[in-house]
Write a protein that holds these residues in place. Structure first.
Motif: not given
Length: 237
Positions: A36-37, A40-41, A43, A45-46
Motif C-alpha cells: 500500500h505504501e 501510493a508513493q 502513484d 496500482s498494486r
C-alpha cells in the motif's frame, strides 16, 4: 490503462527502487515498505507494483520468498536441495558431470548421539565442469538401515542420492545447514586436483525426515569461483 502506460509505470518503479538499492539507501536486510505504501508513493496500482517487485526479484535486487532459507547457486543457477544438485545442474544445462568416487559402509561413533546410529553408508562424489575442471567434492553419510545398508552392493538409484533416499521412503522434513570456508586438506586436495591449502567454500547440511528420522549428512567442498550462497528472507510484500 493501456499496456504501454502500465509498462512505463512499472519501469519507473523498477528503476527507482533499483537505484535506491545500488546507492545503499536500501541496504542488505532492509525490508521494503508494504505494498500500500509503495503503491501510493509511486502513484501506481498494486498490480503494477507487484509486476515491478517481480522484476526486481528476477534481477536479484530483492527476495520475496516466505520465511528464511538459503540455497547454493552454480554460476548463478539456483540449486535447490530437494531434488538433489545433480538434477538441478542438469536441468540448468550447466554441463557439470558427477563422478562417483566411493560407496561404502562407514562407522562414525562420534555421531551416534546426534543421529541415533554409528553405522552409515558413505557416498563420495565430485563434480567436473565442461572444461574438465573439478569444481566440488561431496561426502554424504546416510544411515545404514531400512535398505540403505545394501547400497554398496546395489548402487544408487538412477545415479542419484536424492532418488535413492526417496525410493527407500525417506522424504526430507527439516534440517540445518552451515556454510563457511576452509583450506583443502591433503586428501581433498588430491581428489579435487588442487594444491593443498586452496580455500574452498564448505557447506554442511543435515536432513531429517517428516518423522524426525535422520536421513543424511552432506559435507560439500565448493569452488568459490562457481558456487555462491544465496539467502532469501522476508515475507512477500
Amino acid at each position: 490503462m493501456t499496456k504501454q502506460v502500465r509498462f512505463d509505470k512499472k519501469t519507473r518503479v523498477v528503476r527507482a527502487l533499483a537505484q535506491r538499492i545500488e546507492r545503499g539507501e536500501l541496504g542488505p536486510g532492509v525490508r521494503l515498505p508494504g505494498e500500500h505504501e509503495l503503491a501510493a508513493q509511486f502513484d501506481v496500482s498494486r498490480g503494477t507494483l507487484r509486476e515491478a517487485l517481480t522484476e526486481l526479484k528476477r534481477c536479484h535486487y530483492i527476495a520475496t520468498q516466505m520465511g528464511v532459507g538459503s540455497i547454493v547457486t552454480y554460476d548463478g543457477v539456483p540449486l535447490p536441495q530437494g531434488a538433489g544438485w545433480a538434477q538441478a545442474l542438469a536441468a540448468g544445462a550447466t554441463q557439470v558431470r558427477t563422478e562417483l568416487l566411493s560407496l561404502a559402509r562407514a562407522e562414525r561413533p562420534e555421531l551416534a548421539v546426534r543421529y541415533g546410529t554409528a553405522q552409515f553408508v558413505l557416498v563420495e562424489r565430485r563434480r567436473r565442469a565442461a572444461d574438465g575442471t573439478l569444481v566440488s567434492l561431496e561426502r554424504a553419510l546416510v544411515p545404514a538401515r531400512d535398505g540403505l545398508e545394501h547400497l554398496p552392493e546395489q548402487g544408487l538409484v538412477q545415479g542419484s542420492l536424492a532418488a535413492t533416499l526417496a525410493a527407500h521412503g525417506f522424504q526430507g522434513g527439516q534440517g540445518n545447514q552451515w556454510v563457511g570456508a576452509e583450506p583443502l586438506g591433503e586428501q581433498a586436495a588430491a581428489q579435487l586436483q588442487r594444491p593443498a591449502g586452496t580455500v574452498f567454500l564448505k557447506a554442511v547440511r543435515e536432513t531429517f525426515d517428516s518423522r524426525g528420522r535422520f536421513m543424511e549428512q552432506v559435507e560439500s567442498l565448493l569452488d568459490p569461483a562457481h558456487f555462491q550462497l544465496h539467502l532469501s528472507f522476508g515475507a512477500p510484500q
